[in-house]
Design an enzyme around this catalytic site. Structure first.
Site, PDB file in Angstrom:
ATOM      1  N   GLU A 129       0.810  -1.219   0.000  1.00  0.00           N
ATOM      2  CA  GLU A 129       0.000   0.000   0.000  1.00  0.00           C
ATOM      3  C   GLU A 129       0.847   1.276   0.000  1.00  0.00           C
ATOM      4  O   GLU A 129       0.355   2.355   0.321  1.00  0.00           O
ATOM      5  CB  GLU A 129      -0.936  -0.023   1.211  1.00  0.00           C
ATOM      6  N   SER A 151      -6.254  -2.712   1.699  1.00  0.00           N
ATOM      7  CA  SER A 151      -6.501  -2.343   0.302  1.00  0.00           C
ATOM      8  C   SER A 151      -6.930  -3.532  -0.538  1.00  0.00           C
ATOM      9  O   SER A 151      -6.722  -3.563  -1.750  1.00  0.00           O
ATOM     10  CB  SER A 151      -5.267  -1.678  -0.330  1.00  0.00           C
ATOM     11  N   TYR A 210      -8.987   2.760  -6.123  1.00  0.00           N
ATOM     12  CA  TYR A 210      -8.098   3.887  -6.412  1.00  0.00           C
ATOM     13  C   TYR A 210      -8.129   4.356  -7.858  1.00  0.00           C
ATOM     14  O   TYR A 210      -7.320   5.172  -8.246  1.00  0.00           O
ATOM     15  CB  TYR A 210      -6.671   3.550  -5.953  1.00  0.00           C
ATOM     16  N   ARG A 254     -11.585   3.708  10.978  1.00  0.00           N
ATOM     17  CA  ARG A 254     -12.660   3.476  10.007  1.00  0.00           C
ATOM     18  C   ARG A 254     -13.038   2.006  10.054  1.00  0.00           C
ATOM     19  O   ARG A 254     -12.174   1.132   9.940  1.00  0.00           O
ATOM     20  CB  ARG A 254     -12.213   3.838   8.596  1.00  0.00           C
ATOM     21  N   ASP A 301     -15.246  -1.106   8.452  1.00  0.00           N
ATOM     22  CA  ASP A 301     -15.913  -1.571   7.239  1.00  0.00           C
ATOM     23  C   ASP A 301     -16.975  -2.589   7.623  1.00  0.00           C
ATOM     24  O   ASP A 301     -16.677  -3.560   8.328  1.00  0.00           O
ATOM     25  CB  ASP A 301     -14.894  -2.217   6.291  1.00  0.00           C
ATOM     26  N   GLU A 324     -14.006  -5.329   9.390  1.00  0.00           N
ATOM     27  CA  GLU A 324     -12.694  -4.994   9.961  1.00  0.00           C
ATOM     28  C   GLU A 324     -12.653  -3.521  10.320  1.00  0.00           C
ATOM     29  O   GLU A 324     -13.489  -2.740   9.870  1.00  0.00           O
ATOM     30  CB  GLU A 324     -11.581  -5.279   8.943  1.00  0.00           C
ATOM     31  N   ASN A 376      -9.850  -0.178  10.575  1.00  0.00           N
ATOM     32  CA  ASN A 376      -8.539   0.330  10.163  1.00  0.00           C
ATOM     33  C   ASN A 376      -8.092   1.439  11.101  1.00  0.00           C
ATOM     34  O   ASN A 376      -8.851   2.369  11.362  1.00  0.00           O
ATOM     35  CB  ASN A 376      -8.634   0.907   8.744  1.00  0.00           C
ATOM     36  N   GLY A 410      -7.502   5.359   4.825  1.00  0.00           N
ATOM     37  CA  GLY A 410      -7.032   6.095   3.655  1.00  0.00           C
ATOM     38  C   GLY A 410      -7.461   7.553   3.742  1.00  0.00           C
ATOM     39  O   GLY A 410      -8.583   7.851   4.147  1.00  0.00           O
TER      40      GLY A 410
HETATM   41  N1  LIG Z   1     -16.917 -11.861   4.237  1.00  0.00           N
HETATM   42  C1  LIG Z   1     -17.040 -11.004   3.238  1.00  0.00           C
HETATM   43  N2  LIG Z   1     -18.118 -11.020   2.431  1.00  0.00           N
HETATM   44  C2  LIG Z   1     -18.255 -10.179   1.389  1.00  0.00           C
HETATM   45  N3  LIG Z   1     -17.331  -9.253   1.053  1.00  0.00           N
HETATM   46  C3  LIG Z   1     -16.217  -9.166   1.822  1.00  0.00           C
HETATM   47  C4  LIG Z   1     -16.019 -10.017   2.947  1.00  0.00           C
HETATM   48  N4  LIG Z   1     -14.831  -9.695   3.508  1.00  0.00           N
HETATM   49  C5  LIG Z   1     -14.330  -8.692   2.771  1.00  0.00           C
HETATM   50  N5  LIG Z   1     -15.152  -8.365   1.745  1.00  0.00           N
HETATM   51  C6  LIG Z   1     -14.903  -7.343   0.700  1.00  0.00           C
HETATM   52  O1  LIG Z   1     -13.501  -7.210   0.535  1.00  0.00           O
HETATM   53  C7  LIG Z   1     -13.062  -5.915   0.862  1.00  0.00           C
HETATM   54  C8  LIG Z   1     -11.755  -5.987   1.645  1.00  0.00           C
HETATM   55  O2  LIG Z   1     -11.975  -6.665   2.861  1.00  0.00           O
HETATM   56  P1  LIG Z   1     -11.558  -6.033   4.248  1.00  0.00           P
HETATM   57  O3  LIG Z   1     -11.837  -7.035   5.303  1.00  0.00           O
HETATM   58  O4  LIG Z   1     -12.186  -4.697   4.427  1.00  0.00           O
HETATM   59  O5  LIG Z   1      -9.974  -5.935   4.110  1.00  0.00           O
HETATM   60  P2  LIG Z   1      -8.964  -4.781   3.673  1.00  0.00           P
HETATM   61  O6  LIG Z   1      -9.761  -3.534   3.397  1.00  0.00           O
HETATM   62  O7  LIG Z   1      -8.084  -4.647   4.876  1.00  0.00           O
HETATM   63  O8  LIG Z   1      -8.247  -5.324   2.500  1.00  0.00           O
HETATM   64  C9  LIG Z   1     -14.209  -5.278   1.645  1.00  0.00           C
HETATM   65  O9  LIG Z   1     -14.198  -3.880   1.448  1.00  0.00           O
HETATM   66  C10 LIG Z   1     -15.425  -5.968   1.041  1.00  0.00           C
HETATM   67  O10 LIG Z   1     -15.802  -5.343  -0.174  1.00  0.00           O
HETATM   68 MG   LIG Z   2     -11.306  -2.797   4.463  1.00  0.00          MG
END
Ligand SMILES: Nc1ncnc2c1ncn2[C@@H]1O[C@H](COP(=O)(O)OP(=O)(O)O)[C@@H](O)[C@H]1O
Ligand SMILES: [Mg+2]
Length: 316
Positions: free
Chosen positions: A17, A153, A223, A262, A264, A277, A279, A283
């Protein structure tokens, strides 16, 4: 406020990242300069400690994503230098960065999290990949979502619709981490919910709804301008938004975070909010959701950055 005039923004870092962090760092530096704060931007390398010793800033503003900035290591180093910095302490970062641990903590607080399993690469070698993949699909059901157990990311993250696709997704995932978090794929509306605390306690920013054009919110969708539509205010009913806000506040408090975070989440069709998750270094680029949410709340991003830096300065 007049006392704060020298801030060092840390951006870049040795992580996938890097680019995002450079953009975020530039955003913060420009925001602070607009208010007359003298800002320098530095990367994290072998010159950093000398630089901090020889020309100490009043405050360090780390804007490092991925392991370089979010696993707590850089904050641990800043603690060692005694330098005030913006953001969560090392232990809280470590906890938030470890997605399975953060999920377990949130589940304990009664928040819904995706069902899942965390498996190291060695488990697939030692136990036989086909049998283990079958077991995962049987237990969690299809579609699945695979991602590194720590990361950001969306590197190494992918939706999986069939058992056949699972091995490729795992191989991609193990390129970014030693353990894979395999989860049920949650269907619904994705929201990013910022939490900001500039001295009067944490306050949630308006949730930002994320609609990637290809349906997957991957690195390119994040991005590349125009690849994702963002809605703030989000187009969900007030109850769902209040529930999402509550989850972000719970995460900020339960993980012991500080200053900004933040979270999610995905709001399912039944209105239930599922935690993905949190953060600790969200960003802060022009297309990032945190500045977008701040603007929607009527906050000037420059003032937000200055208040965060000033608060760190007062902590000393
Ligand atoms: N269990 C899940 N079901 C559906 N979509 C998911 C799931 N886990 C993650 N995602 C999708 O993947 C993206 C990245 O996952 P995330 O856990 O936020 O990790 P990071 O942002 O740290 O890479 C999320 O923004 C979402 O769009
Ligand atoms: Mg995320």
């Amino acid at each position: 406020m007049a006392d704060l005039d020298r801030v060092l923004v840390l951006a870049g870092g040795l992580s996938p990242e890097h680019e995002v962090s450079v953009h975020s760092g530039r955003g913060v530096a420009e925001a602070l300069r607009r208010l007359g704060v003298e800002v320098q931007v530095a990367d994290v390398d072998s010159t950093l400690l000398d630089r901090l010793a020889q020309d100490p800033p009043q405050v360090v503003f780390p804007v490092l994503h991925g392991s370089a900035g979010e696993d707590g290591a850089i904050r641990e180093v800043l603690e060692l230098t005694g330098m005030p910095y913006v953001g969560a302490r090392p232990g809280a970062c470590r906890l938030a960065y470890a997605k399975p641990a953060a999920k377990a903590l949130m589940a304990e607080r009664g928040v819904r999290v995706p069902r899942g399993a965390t498996l190291p690469k060695s488990a697939f070698h030692d136990l036989g990949a086909p049998a283990l993949m079958d077991r995962l699909a049987n237990r969690l059901g299809l579609p699945l979502f695979v991602k590194p157990d720590r990361g950001g990311s969306a590197f190494g993250a992918a939706p999986v619709t069939s058992v056949q696709d699972l091995s490729a997704a795992l191989v991609a995932c193990f390129a970014y981490g030693d353990a894979a978090l395999v989860e049920e794929q949650v269907q619904g509306t994705e929201l990013a919910v910022g939490v900001l605390d500039t001295g009067d306690g944490p306050v949630a920013l308006p949730p930002v709804e994320i609609v990637p054009d290809g349906g997957v919110y991957d690195y390119a969708a994040r991005y590349t301008a125009g690849r994702t539509e963002f809605f703030c205010p989000a187009r969900l009913d007030a109850d769902a938004l209040a529930a999402a806000t509550e989850v972000a506040m719970t995460a900020h408090r339960a993980l012991g975070l500080r200053d900004l975070s933040r979270t999610d989440v995905i709001v399912g069709e039944d209105g239930q909010v599922v935690f993905l998750e949190t953060n600790v270094a969200p960003g802060l680029t022009e297309t990032s959701t945190f500045p977008m949410a701040a603007a929607s709340a009527g906050l000037d991003f420059s003032v937000v950055c200055r208040d965060l830096a000033h608060q760190a300065f007062l902590r000393g």
